[in-house]
Design an enzyme around this catalytic site. Structure first.
Site, short mmCIF file in Angstrom:
data_model
loop_
_atom_site.label_atom_id
_atom_site.label_comp_id
_atom_site.label_asym_id
_atom_site.label_seq_id
_atom_site.Cartn_x
_atom_site.Cartn_y
_atom_site.Cartn_z
CB SER A 83 -13.81 8.38 -30.35
OG SER A 83 -13.73 7.12 -29.74
CE LYS A 86 -11.73 5.14 -32.63
NZ LYS A 86 -12.27 5.47 -31.31
CG ASP A 176 -12.57 -0.82 -19.54
OD1 ASP A 176 -13.74 -0.46 -19.36
OD2 ASP A 176 -11.59 -0.19 -19.13
CB SER A 331 -16.20 5.43 -33.11
OG SER A 331 -15.24 6.10 -32.31
CG ASN A 332 -13.30 -1.04 -35.00
OD1 ASN A 332 -12.34 -1.36 -34.31
ND2 ASN A 332 -14.16 -1.92 -35.48
CG HIS A 384 -11.01 8.66 -18.65
ND1 HIS A 384 -12.05 9.56 -18.58
CD2 HIS A 384 -11.57 7.45 -18.85
CE1 HIS A 384 -13.20 8.91 -18.71
NE2 HIS A 384 -12.94 7.63 -18.88
N GLY A 445 -17.05 11.70 -29.82
CA GLY A 445 -16.22 11.09 -28.78
C GLY A 445 -17.01 10.96 -27.51
#
Length: 492
Positions: A83, A86, A176, A331-332, A384, A445
């Protein structure tokens, strides 16, 4: 009074980071000066311990005053950023869309009103607003009620064509899909509460009487999902084994396992398949609550709004500068992907990942970053396959200091050890003691076998440093080690 004083302290912390860093970047690798030799020695010891040796890592530290690299370890190695990607997404969005950008949702009709009857279709047109709530839909329904409308003869139509029809980014696997961090992206979507996890419904399963199924509620209530409840309430003291998951490719939510009497049960933010249909279903219930009914022949469908329509009312989101907090503090992932598609729509007229990621790459290149050092297939950092170097992330964190929107950028970053979710964010339970508490403002992250941290740290001597630590492939969690690095920087 205590709250106001605490708030002033928090504001002071954020503003202190917004007020520093007038730097000149140098491309060459610079050895640490004598002033930083103790820090260098401590960092080298960490990089040589067994945990960091088991990981692929990349670490860079810069002086914010000059941009000079004062420490590096594998600074040019490409590592999965998770993350921390971002940071690029938010910077590109602020530059491309502006701090004042607002998402808009329109309520429209192609019909006429006569004696309480809307003779025509009712349209709900979205621009991907991740902050749209049921209360907003209730307000739309209240507006129609005040207009005297009691019946609608046409269809309820959702227009989600602001974005393309691809709902999931490439890195999301079937397992997921049920989780809030992998919600489908739609031009018309709905959030269940003010965390703004768009495209999800809150499923709350609580114990009933011993031997009975758990009591289940949905927030907001919706008929778009089917709940299959195979859970069982068990005596107090038993293990809570509740599982709440949406079956891939469906809107069936399966609840299984045991829930002990007297326990809190389980609450999950579960994604829905087809957020457009979900939003329309909840809106239809809002209309019904105001006594507004549809004709027997009416349908609920998705299609583009035609040209011959009139706007009844609109709702605008908070400006992007305010959205930065729920986006970056929490962390959306959904916000990141929506912003990418929104950038693509604005610059290239297509609300797609291809166009949005293109805008991000072009923004990176425009501020002097090296495009060959960045590889990403989404905007959230979930994949990833995303790669970047710590040297590039620290350069990004340096470059954004020059931007007029930097204050909005930095106020979105989590502040270490501050308990408030919308201040400390994903760092609220980390680095909680002096001297590092409140001194690290950074983006976290985390993925399976990936941990990272990138941002700014104020040292014991009052200097501000820019740092990035990227790790992947580790056998044990590197988060404690990353935090030790942050503490060494704060103590330098």
């Amino acid at each position: 009074m205590i709250f106001r004083k605490a708030a002033m302290v928090i504001v002071a912390i954020v503003m202190s980071f917004a007020a520093v860093f007038t730097v000149t970047l140098k491309d060459s690798v610079v050895q640490a000066s004598s002033h930083y030799q103790s820090m260098e020695k401590s960092l080298n010891a960490i990089m040589n311990d067994s945990i960091m040796k088991s990981a692929n890592s990349s670490v860079t530290v810069r002086k914010a005053s000059t941009g000079e690299i004062i420490y590096q370890s594998n600074a040019g190695k490409k590592v999965t950023p998770a993350s921390t990607l971002k940071l690029l997404t938010s910077a590109a969005a602020l530059e491309t869309l502006s701090e004042e950008y607002r998402f808009r949702t329109d309520l429209l009709t192609d019909g006429t009103i006569s004696k309480g009857v809307l003779k025509g279709n009712l349209y709900l047109r979205g621009q991907g607003d991740p902050t749209l709530l049921k209360t907003d839909l209730d307000q739309f329904a209240a507006t129609l009620s005040k207009m005297g409308i009691k019946q609608i003869t046409g269809d309820l139509v959702g227009d989600d064509t602001w974005f393309d029809s691809i709902r999931l980014s490439p890195g999301i696997d079937k397992e997921d899909e049920t989780h809030y961090y992998a919600a489908q992206i739609s031009g018309l979507t709905l959030s269940p509460n003010t965390d703004y996890d768009a495209g999800t419904v809150i499923v709350d399963a609580k114990p009933a009487k011993n031997g009975y199924k758990a009591n289940v509620t949905l927030s907001p209530a919706t008929k778009i999902v089917t709940v299959v409840n195979k859970s069982k309430t068990v005596p107090k003291g038993y293990k809570n084994t509740l599982s709440i998951k949406r079956q891939p490719g469906t809107n069936t939510i399966l609840i299984s396992g045991n829930v002990p009497v007297g326990s809190a049960g389980s609450k999950q933010w579960v994604t829905v398949s087809n957020p457009t249909a979900y939003t329309l279903d909840v809106f239809k219930q809002s209309l019904a609550s105001k006594g507004i009914k549809f004709a027997a022949t009416s349908k609920t469908v998705s299609r583009q709004v035609p040209a011959n329509v009139s706007i009844i009312t609109s709702k605008q989101s908070m400006p992007l500068k305010n959205l930065m907090k729920p986006f970056m503090k929490l962390s959306n992932n959904t916000h990141a992907e929506i912003l990418a598609k929104t950038m693509g729509r604005k610059v290239y007229g297509t609300g797609s990942w291809n166009s949005g990621l293109r805008v991000m790459r072009e923004y990176a290149e425009s501020i002097g970053l090296n495009p060959s050092e960045w590889v990403f297939e989404d905007a959230s950092g979930f994949s990833h396959n995303n790669k970047v170097t710590s040297e590039q992330l620290t350069e990004l964190l340096y470059q954004v200091r020059r931007a007029p929107w930097y204050g909005s950028f930095v106020q979105g970053l989590p502040i270490a050890g501050v308990n408030d979710r919308f201040v400390g964010g994903t760092l609220r339970n980390r680095l909680t003691t002096a001297p590092v508490k409140g001194k690290v403002v950074a983006k976290t992250g985390n993925l399976n076998s990936v941990s990272s941290l990138a941002g700014y740290v104020e040292t014991k001597k009052g200097e501000t440093l820019i740092f990035t630590v990227l790790t992947q492939g580790q056998t044990k969690s590197t988060i404690p080690t990353i935090d030790r690095i942050a503490m060494i920087l704060a103590n330098s």
